[in-house]
Write an enzyme that holds these catalytic residues in place. Structure first.
Site, PDB file in Angstrom:
ATOM      1  N   HIS A 160      -5.397  -1.075  -4.527  1.00 28.90           N
ATOM      2  CA  HIS A 160      -5.782   0.071  -3.716  1.00 28.90           C
ATOM      3  C   HIS A 160      -6.541   1.050  -4.585  1.00 28.90           C
ATOM      4  O   HIS A 160      -6.137   1.342  -5.713  1.00 28.90           O
ATOM      5  CB  HIS A 160      -4.548   0.721  -3.090  1.00 28.90           C
ATOM      6  CG  HIS A 160      -3.836  -0.199  -2.150  1.00 28.90           C
ATOM      7  ND1 HIS A 160      -2.806  -1.016  -2.573  1.00 28.90           N
ATOM      8  CD2 HIS A 160      -4.053  -0.488  -0.843  1.00 28.90           C
ATOM      9  CE1 HIS A 160      -2.397  -1.748  -1.553  1.00 28.90           C
ATOM     10  NE2 HIS A 160      -3.147  -1.449  -0.490  1.00 28.90           N
TER      11      HIS A 160
ATOM     12  N   CYS B 253       0.787  -1.241   0.000  1.00 28.79           N
ATOM     13  CA  CYS B 253       0.000   0.000   0.000  1.00 28.79           C
ATOM     14  C   CYS B 253       0.819   1.290   0.000  1.00 28.79           C
ATOM     15  O   CYS B 253       0.488   2.213  -0.765  1.00 28.79           O
ATOM     16  CB  CYS B 253      -1.026  -0.010   1.124  1.00 28.79           C
ATOM     17  SG  CYS B 253      -0.510  -0.762   2.660  1.00 28.79           S
TER      18      CYS B 253
ATOM     19  N   LYS C 235     -12.578  -3.659   8.223  1.00 31.33           N
ATOM     20  CA  LYS C 235     -12.415  -4.511   7.047  1.00 31.33           C
ATOM     21  C   LYS C 235     -13.536  -5.531   6.946  1.00 31.33           C
ATOM     22  O   LYS C 235     -14.127  -5.940   7.945  1.00 31.33           O
ATOM     23  CB  LYS C 235     -11.062  -5.233   7.083  1.00 31.33           C
ATOM     24  CG  LYS C 235     -10.863  -6.123   8.302  1.00 31.33           C
ATOM     25  CD  LYS C 235      -9.515  -6.822   8.255  1.00 31.33           C
ATOM     26  CE  LYS C 235      -9.322  -7.708   9.490  1.00 31.33           C
ATOM     27  NZ  LYS C 235      -8.109  -8.537   9.396  1.00 31.33           N
TER      28      LYS C 235
ATOM     29  N   ARG D  88       6.865 -11.026   5.536  1.00 29.70           N
ATOM     30  CA  ARG D  88       6.430 -10.790   6.905  1.00 29.70           C
ATOM     31  C   ARG D  88       7.083 -11.816   7.827  1.00 29.70           C
ATOM     32  O   ARG D  88       7.188 -13.000   7.489  1.00 29.70           O
ATOM     33  CB  ARG D  88       4.905 -10.871   7.019  1.00 29.70           C
ATOM     34  CG  ARG D  88       4.205  -9.829   6.173  1.00 29.70           C
ATOM     35  CD  ARG D  88       2.697  -9.913   6.272  1.00 29.70           C
ATOM     36  NE  ARG D  88       2.066  -8.998   5.321  1.00 29.70           N
ATOM     37  CZ  ARG D  88       0.760  -8.907   5.120  1.00 29.70           C
ATOM     38  NH1 ARG D  88      -0.057  -9.684   5.816  1.00 29.70           N
ATOM     39  NH2 ARG D  88       0.270  -8.061   4.234  1.00 29.70           N
TER      40      ARG D  88
ATOM     41  N   ASP E 113      -2.720  -7.529  -4.444  1.00 27.16           N
ATOM     42  CA  ASP E 113      -3.111  -6.318  -3.744  1.00 27.16           C
ATOM     43  C   ASP E 113      -3.670  -5.291  -4.707  1.00 27.16           C
ATOM     44  O   ASP E 113      -3.182  -5.163  -5.842  1.00 27.16           O
ATOM     45  CB  ASP E 113      -1.866  -5.725  -3.079  1.00 27.16           C
ATOM     46  CG  ASP E 113      -2.118  -5.325  -1.648  1.00 27.16           C
ATOM     47  OD1 ASP E 113      -3.277  -5.366  -1.224  1.00 27.16           O
ATOM     48  OD2 ASP E 113      -1.146  -4.975  -0.963  1.00 27.16           O
TER      49      ASP E 113
ATOM     50  N   GLN F 237       1.024 -11.110  -2.863  1.00 26.27           N
ATOM     51  CA  GLN F 237      -0.293 -10.600  -2.507  1.00 26.27           C
ATOM     52  C   GLN F 237      -0.937  -9.959  -3.731  1.00 26.27           C
ATOM     53  O   GLN F 237      -0.329  -9.115  -4.386  1.00 26.27           O
ATOM     54  CB  GLN F 237      -0.171  -9.575  -1.375  1.00 26.27           C
ATOM     55  CG  GLN F 237      -1.492  -9.239  -0.712  1.00 26.27           C
ATOM     56  CD  GLN F 237      -1.282  -8.436   0.563  1.00 26.27           C
ATOM     57  OE1 GLN F 237      -0.457  -7.537   0.610  1.00 26.27           O
ATOM     58  NE2 GLN F 237      -2.028  -8.771   1.604  1.00 26.27           N
TER      59      GLN F 237
ATOM     60  N   HIS G  97      -8.405  -0.803   0.454  1.00 19.43           N
ATOM     61  CA  HIS G  97      -7.486  -1.913   0.203  1.00 19.43           C
ATOM     62  C   HIS G  97      -8.341  -3.129  -0.149  1.00 19.43           C
ATOM     63  O   HIS G  97      -9.358  -3.372   0.503  1.00 19.43           O
ATOM     64  CB  HIS G  97      -6.684  -2.287   1.449  1.00 19.43           C
ATOM     65  CG  HIS G  97      -5.894  -1.193   2.066  1.00 19.43           C
ATOM     66  ND1 HIS G  97      -4.520  -1.221   2.133  1.00 19.43           N
ATOM     67  CD2 HIS G  97      -6.271  -0.044   2.672  1.00 19.43           C
ATOM     68  CE1 HIS G  97      -4.094  -0.143   2.756  1.00 19.43           C
ATOM     69  NE2 HIS G  97      -5.139   0.591   3.101  1.00 19.43           N
TER      70      HIS G  97
END
Length: 692
Positions: free
Chosen positions: A431, A380, A515, A409, A429, A427, A561
């Site tokens: 945004h 992000c 979320k 991570r 991902d 991921q 997200h």
């Protein structure tokens, strides 16, 4: 009205039953009393009660108004109020105010969790009777059974577990009532501290306040700090088994004492218990770690490090199909594909807030020439920088950036689990930067996209949770109360527009916003957390993002997200177990296996291979000097959708003998007919690939 009449009136309360009838009973009447009044058979069958205050109609909340956040406290909240205002209570709990009452029997899911929580107390009773030096942690019910965390310097052996299970049977046979008792918080702290029960002291301090009364549940000579509820007596825990023991650090901190977590499960009857273990055998047969090795899909190389995935060629084919589908779907839904670096300056993570709120999950900083850098745990902040790189107008919004980005991570040693819990993953991902007025439509579109993704990959059932903040725990979250209410209400409104039922989970939001978690249900009925949609007002504020609105003034955008696979690795692991490695035609790494009966048929097999590949099929030819049955068996073990056998007859007639996965020999077919069949099947599998 006389004084006696006033007392009599005050001593009567109304109890509304599910059929709408109202019973007037004396204050202090228990749910079990009411069950007995209805039918002794009902009283014998009920397990626990659910109640809700019976408010006067004038004071009831407008059903169209948004739900207010409910508090839910860890494992001690078994009797916490649910979002619909109901809570579970013991059958012997006195009713002292007007309530709606439900008497729950064994068919109710909530009843099973109460039985399992009671089974945990039965297990704790057995442990202390056999090993009195043990100190107790907590013993919650879980979706699969229950566990109890305990501290004992000596490890429990398999023989110890067998002895605990045998003693549990004795505790059940004693049929000891579960009795709720209350005492002053300070007395509980003093008593537990004197007994060296450091975990109980911690829980009382954490979940109660000075001056509170605490509740304990007693059966026989055993008592435990607990909010309940429980079944009426230990005799109601009829079918159970102690299954395993594992290590767990106190409070999840490696610096603390090493606890032992003893697992078990419980059901209402032996038949359900037996079915459970049969299901576990099926789960074991579908273990993605075993199938990943058997099908040569991926590996984890210890010389490289735990939690790091190596994708083998066949696994790589499936990954490419997954990622190609996702990229195409993103483009058709108005996303721009972006790519961001794997490491970025530490200062960036300070600005984003990850340095303060998420550093425990990040790898340590790296000292380079000009600054300290960190491996990215998320994409992000990189997407934020892309947005900020150019001036934005309201006409440019929404901006949607998507990236299949590798992130890293730190997962503690011992927590990794194949593809499902890793240290490095990809991921999917995205945004979305938009105006506050666009946020709800964008969230709805993300939910649509998530549903399409799950359906495409073969998942028809899912459940939704809305994770919100705990306003009493401000240190764990950033942003104003106004922002949080806006964000939570936006997500609720989007779910309500879609008509999707959801469960609200207070205190489980990300530090930057609430979320929506979409949990798919696999073929064995297991839930998996994969897709998520999150509202973020934090990053636009921290990075001072702007757009020029219609009024010519600068305004702050909001941010969504969303991840649909969650991670490619985890989603792939779930796919392996869902299909037991027998992937649908469009995902199968090898779609057609070719088996020439002998070497003289090899040339014809190569011609067939070329024709199939020209039609877009993924084909593998077994040209080894092996017997036909051995080659067929190998393709069968590899779960190949089709195996084509070619001998004299097939060579002479431009045909193949077709064996289909799960069906066996289907006879002879012209090559052209088989190609049409196979490509049509792929098109059918991929019918949901069309992005609306």
């Amino acid at each position: 009205m006389s004084a006696n009449e006033v007392v009599s009136s005050a001593a009567v309360i109304e109890v509304k039953l599910p059929d709408g009838s109202i019973r007037e009973v004396a204050s202090g009447t228990t749910p079990l009393d009411i069950a007995n009044a209805i039918s002794p058979r009902l009283a014998a069958a009920v397990v626990v009660a659910r109640i809700r205050p019976l408010r006067p109609a004038a004071s009831r909340r407008d059903p169209e108004a948004p739900d207010s956040p409910a508090s839910e406290e860890s494992m001690y909240a078994a009797d916490a109020t649910d979002l619909d205002g109901t809570r579970l209570v013991d059958l012997t709990a006195p009713l002292t105010e007007p309530v709606e009452l439900w008497l729950l029997k064994e068919q109710d899911e909530a009843s099973l969790k109460v039985v399992r929580h009671s089974a945990a107390h039965v297990m704790a009773t057995a442990i202390l009777e056999l090993f009195p030096e043990t100190k107790l942690g907590h013993g919650p019910a879980t979706d699969q059974g229950f566990f109890y965390d305990v501290y004992r310097p000596t490890p429990f052996s398999d023989a110890d577990l067998a002895a605990i299970e045998a003693r549990m049977a004795e505790v059940v046979a004693r049929n000891e009532p579960f009795v709720r008792e209350e005492e002053a918080r300070e007395k509980g702290l003093t008593d537990y501290a004197a007994e060296g029960e450091f975990m109980k002291v911690h829980f009382i301090e954490k979940f109660t306040k000075p001056g509170d009364e605490i509740s304990l549940y007693r059966n026989g000579s055993f008592s435990d700090f607990c909010r309940g509820p429980h079944v009426p007596s230990t005799g109601r825990v009829k079918a159970f088994k102690v299954t395993s023991v594992a290590g767990a650090y106190w409070l999840g901190d490696e610096k603390n004492q090493q606890l032992q977590r003893i697992y078990g499960t419980a059901f209402f009857n032996g038949k359900d218990l037996e079915a459970h273990f049969k299901r576990l055998e099926e789960i074991k047969a579908r273990d993605h770690r075993v199938l990943g090795k058997q099908l040569d899909l991926f590996s984890i190389q210890e010389v490289a490090g735990s939690g790091l995935i190596f994708w083998h060629p066949k696994g790589g084919i499936i990954r490419r199909a997954m990622e190609d589908w996702m990229r195409e779907a993103c483009i058709k839904r108005g996303y721009d594909l972006v790519f961001t670096p794997h490491i970025m300056r530490r200062e960036l993570w300070k600005i984003s807030g990850h340095e303060g709120f998420y550093s425990a999950n990040m790898y340590p900083p790296m000292e380079l020439d000009d600054a300290e850098y960190r491996l990215k745990p998320m994409n992000c902040p990189g997407h934020v920088l892309i947005y900020k790189n150019s001036p934005r107008s309201y006409r440019d919004l929404p901006q949607r950036y998507a990236e299949l980005g590798n992130v890293y991570r730190y997962e503690r040693s011992g927590t990794m689990h194949g593809l499902l819990r890793v240290r490095g993953f990809t991921q999917d991902d995205a945004h979305i930067f938009c105006t506050p007025g666009q946020i709800e439509d964008e969230v709805v579109a993300c939910i649509d996209f998530a549903q399409l993704t799950l359906k495409t990959f073969g998942f028809d059932e899912f459940k939704v949770e809305l994770s919100t903040w705990d306003p009493n725990d401000r240190k764990s979250y950033t942003g104003s109360e106004e922002h949080w209410h806006l964000a939570i209400n936006s997500l609720k409104s989007a779910l309500n527009r879609k008509g999707i039922p959801f469960r609200e989970i207070p205190g489980e939001a990300a530090f930057y916003g609430p979320k929506i978690d979409i949990k798919l249900v696999d073929v064995l009925g297991r839930m998996w957390q994969l897709s998520t949609v999150q509202f973020d007002f934090n990053l636009p504020e921290r990075f001072e993002l702007e757009y020029t609105a219609e009024d010519g003034e600068k305004h702050r955008p909001v941010m969504v997200h969303r991840a649909l696979f969650g991670s490619v690795e985890r989603f792939f692991g779930v796919l392996i177990e869902h299909y037991a490695g027998a992937f649908p035609m469009w995902l199968a790494p090898v779609q057609v296996g070719l088996v020439p009966i002998s070497e003289k048929h090899l040339e014809y097999a190569q011609q067939v291979k070329a024709r199939l590949e020209a039609a877009g099929l993924r084909v593998e030819l077994d040209a080894r000097n092996e017997k036909m049955n051995a080659k067929i068996r190998e393709f069968t073990l590899q779960k190949t959708p089709f195996v084509l056998i070619m001998g004299d007859k097939e060579s002479a007639s431009d045909s193949v003998s077709v064996r289909t996965r799960g069906k066996g020999d289907e006879g002879n077919a012209p090559v052209a007919d088989f190609i049409r069949r196979a490509t049509t099947l792929i098109a059918t599998n991929a019918a949901t690939l069309t992005v609306e």
